[in-house]
Design a protein around this motif. Sequence first.
Motif, mmCIF file in Angstrom:
data_model
loop_
_atom_site.group_PDB
_atom_site.id
_atom_site.type_symbol
_atom_site.label_atom_id
_atom_site.label_comp_id
_atom_site.label_asym_id
_atom_site.label_seq_id
_atom_site.Cartn_x
_atom_site.Cartn_y
_atom_site.Cartn_z
ATOM 1 N N ALA A 132 3.940 3.091 4.194
ATOM 2 C CA ALA A 132 3.055 3.881 5.060
ATOM 3 C C ALA A 132 3.198 5.368 4.720
ATOM 4 N N ALA A 133 4.413 5.801 4.439
ATOM 5 C CA ALA A 133 4.633 7.212 4.069
ATOM 6 C C ALA A 133 3.959 7.517 2.731
ATOM 7 N N ALA A 134 4.051 6.566 1.782
ATOM 8 C CA ALA A 134 3.405 6.760 0.478
ATOM 9 C C ALA A 134 1.893 6.843 0.646
ATOM 10 N N GLN A 135 1.364 6.037 1.571
ATOM 11 C CA GLN A 135 -0.084 6.059 1.840
ATOM 12 C C GLN A 135 -0.513 7.464 2.292
ATOM 13 N N ARG A 136 0.316 8.092 3.140
ATOM 14 C CA ARG A 136 -0.006 9.443 3.614
ATOM 15 C C ARG A 136 0.125 10.470 2.489
ATOM 16 N N ASP A 137 1.177 10.334 1.676
ATOM 17 C CA ASP A 137 1.443 11.341 0.632
ATOM 18 C C ASP A 137 0.518 11.209 -0.568
ATOM 19 N N LEU A 138 0.241 9.958 -0.956
ATOM 20 C CA LEU A 138 -0.428 9.725 -2.249
ATOM 21 C C LEU A 138 -1.835 9.159 -2.108
ATOM 22 N N GLY A 139 -2.238 8.776 -0.862
ATOM 23 C CA GLY A 139 -3.523 8.116 -0.626
ATOM 24 C C GLY A 139 -4.697 8.994 -1.022
ATOM 25 N N PRO A 140 -5.939 8.533 -0.802
ATOM 26 C CA PRO A 140 -6.296 7.370 0.010
ATOM 27 C C PRO A 140 -6.077 6.011 -0.678
ATOM 28 N N LEU A 141 -6.117 5.968 -2.003
ATOM 29 C CA LEU A 141 -6.027 4.657 -2.645
ATOM 30 C C LEU A 141 -4.682 4.511 -3.362
ATOM 31 N N LEU A 142 -4.013 3.380 -3.146
ATOM 32 C CA LEU A 142 -2.751 3.101 -3.842
ATOM 33 C C LEU A 142 -2.846 1.778 -4.613
ATOM 34 N N PHE A 143 -2.115 1.688 -5.706
ATOM 35 C CA PHE A 143 -1.859 0.406 -6.362
ATOM 36 C C PHE A 143 -0.371 0.137 -6.179
ATOM 37 N N VAL A 144 -0.054 -0.906 -5.431
ATOM 38 C CA VAL A 144 1.342 -1.194 -5.123
ATOM 39 C C VAL A 144 1.763 -2.397 -5.955
ATOM 40 N N LYS A 145 2.846 -2.221 -6.724
ATOM 41 C CA LYS A 145 3.228 -3.250 -7.701
ATOM 42 C C LYS A 145 4.708 -3.575 -7.535
ATOM 43 N N ALA A 146 5.012 -4.861 -7.410
ATOM 44 C CA ALA A 146 6.413 -5.271 -7.318
ATOM 45 C C ALA A 146 7.141 -4.791 -8.580
ATOM 46 N N CYS A 147 8.381 -4.324 -8.393
ATOM 47 C CA CYS A 147 9.122 -3.772 -9.544
ATOM 48 C C CYS A 147 9.409 -4.837 -10.584
ATOM 49 N N GLU A 148 9.632 -6.077 -10.130
ATOM 50 C CA GLU A 148 9.949 -7.153 -11.065
ATOM 51 C C GLU A 148 8.958 -8.296 -10.902
ATOM 52 N N GLY A 149 8.555 -8.857 -12.042
ATOM 53 C CA GLY A 149 7.906 -10.163 -11.979
ATOM 54 C C GLY A 149 6.392 -10.226 -11.945
ATOM 55 N N GLY A 150 5.671 -9.166 -12.266
ATOM 56 C CA GLY A 150 4.211 -9.260 -12.189
ATOM 57 C C GLY A 150 3.521 -9.224 -13.539
ATOM 58 N N TYR A 151 2.367 -9.870 -13.638
ATOM 59 C CA TYR A 151 1.492 -9.696 -14.795
ATOM 60 C C TYR A 151 0.082 -10.090 -14.407
ATOM 61 N N ASP A 152 -0.908 -9.640 -15.193
ATOM 62 C CA ASP A 152 -2.315 -9.949 -14.923
ATOM 63 C C ASP A 152 -2.717 -9.711 -13.474
ATOM 64 N N GLY A 153 -2.304 -8.573 -12.964
ATOM 65 C CA GLY A 153 -2.715 -8.222 -11.611
ATOM 66 C C GLY A 153 -2.016 -9.018 -10.524
ATOM 67 N N ARG A 154 -1.063 -9.929 -10.930
ATOM 68 C CA ARG A 154 -0.298 -10.642 -9.905
ATOM 69 C C ARG A 154 0.854 -9.753 -9.480
ATOM 70 N N SER A 155 1.372 -10.016 -8.292
ATOM 71 C CA SER A 155 2.425 -9.166 -7.729
ATOM 72 C C SER A 155 1.980 -7.722 -7.653
ATOM 73 N N GLN A 156 0.679 -7.509 -7.472
ATOM 74 C CA GLN A 156 0.242 -6.154 -7.173
ATOM 75 C C GLN A 156 -0.939 -6.167 -6.218
ATOM 76 N N VAL A 157 -1.014 -5.121 -5.405
ATOM 77 C CA VAL A 157 -2.018 -5.048 -4.343
ATOM 78 C C VAL A 157 -2.703 -3.694 -4.407
ATOM 79 N N ARG A 158 -4.028 -3.736 -4.306
ATOM 80 C CA ARG A 158 -4.817 -2.514 -4.233
ATOM 81 C C ARG A 158 -4.930 -2.189 -2.751
ATOM 82 N N LEU A 159 -4.439 -1.046 -2.368
ATOM 83 C CA LEU A 159 -4.323 -0.726 -0.939
ATOM 84 C C LEU A 159 -5.218 0.465 -0.597
ATOM 85 N N GLY A 160 -6.325 0.186 0.101
ATOM 86 C CA GLY A 160 -7.268 1.236 0.503
ATOM 87 C C GLY A 160 -6.792 1.949 1.755
#
Length: 375
Positions: A132-160
């Motif tokens: 929530a703090a990152a949303q305020r500092d870096l928003g409006p749009l965030l791409f949030v990605k798990a540090c380990e284990g993702g590929y092809d857009g998995r383990s990541q969320v586009r957060l409006g």
Amino acid sequence: MTILPPSSIGILGGGQLGRMTALAARQMGYGVQVLDPLADCAARPVVDRVVAARFDDPDGAAELARECAVVTLEIEQIAPAALEAVLAHALLRPGAEALRIIRDRQLQKEWLAAQGFPIGRYAVVSSVDDLAAAQRDLGPLLFVKACEGGYDGRSQVRLGAAESAADAFALLGNRRSVAEQGLDLALELSVLVARRPSGDTRTYPAAFNQHERQILAWSVLPAELPPNVAAHAERMAEEIARAVRLEGILAVEMFVLRSGELLVNELAPRPHNSYHASELACPTSQFEQLVRAVCDLPLGDVTPARPSAIVNLFGDLWLEGRTPAFARALEVEGTRLFLYGKHTPREGRKMGHLAAIGDTAQQALERVQRAAARL
Ligand SMILES: Nc1ncnc2c1ncn2[C@@H]1O[C@H](COP(=O)(O)OP(=O)(O)O)[C@@H](O)[C@H]1O
Ligand SMILES: [Mg+2]
């Protein structure tokens, strides 16, 4: 020390990248073994042996490495204990240090920043409050990605802006993640670098990449870019490969912002979807180049003889049991079909790709897209 055929090469991961690497290695007379959680993985029909084990299983990794002179990988999500087990029996290329840095998005970003390579703004988040703090500092749009284990857009969320940090963090399994500022992209490109243990390096020209739903849709090699942009990107990728003491191949994904700024998106120390066109465009494909690099053979020519483009084929094309119209697609001049032998098509799952050559990048892209539309 050069590793010559008929020695065996081990590959951690038997998906399509492992399969195509295995084909290149076989062509040169090497034996090939892979480790994959699925005994019936995409590489199975083209390798001597599949060790069915998870990527965090040291015993499986040791079993693979015992029969191989060198072990490489097609996926960076290998647990450190498994890498250690490989090292006890065989050479591991790319090196353990490069893998340690790259497999964790937080470490990768911290390393890139410390080395002075340009990256976008981000925050490491370990809780809903952090996000929530990152949303305020870096928003409006965030791409949030798990540090380990993702590929092809998995383990990541586009957060409006209007979306909930709690829901997004839950979708990521409440795992430590990086929250990246959503960037205003003009285009995306990648650069593939091959480096031998001696330090000898070859850099492919940049590829132009079009993503849809955060997954690569199509790619053109070489990218048609202003010469200064291409040169800048290629130089930066080479510097990164040298700085991580790469032994193998490394794809550097980059963003060009509307402001003109060039940023590093992420690193992949393995074959990369955006260089499948190297199979048609270049005297040495990325897969053969990987084999040469990890066996410490002279690296091959990377100068494109002609432009090539690829379109990814996703499981969506097979829905309701239909077979895509491959014969119709191959009527288009200059096209080739690559299927990965995966048995279960799923929406968004990469099943294969079409590739085409052309006299120009535009023609190659037009052909491969026309072929794909016929499927
Ligand atoms: N910070 C960002 N700003 C804008 N687009 C992004 C950002 N991060 C990711 N994307 C889009 O999502 C795609 C996939 O993200 P990436 O981090 O490369 O994940 P993956 O490991 O799945 O390839 C990128 O190629 C880009 O199109
Ligand atoms: Mg990516």
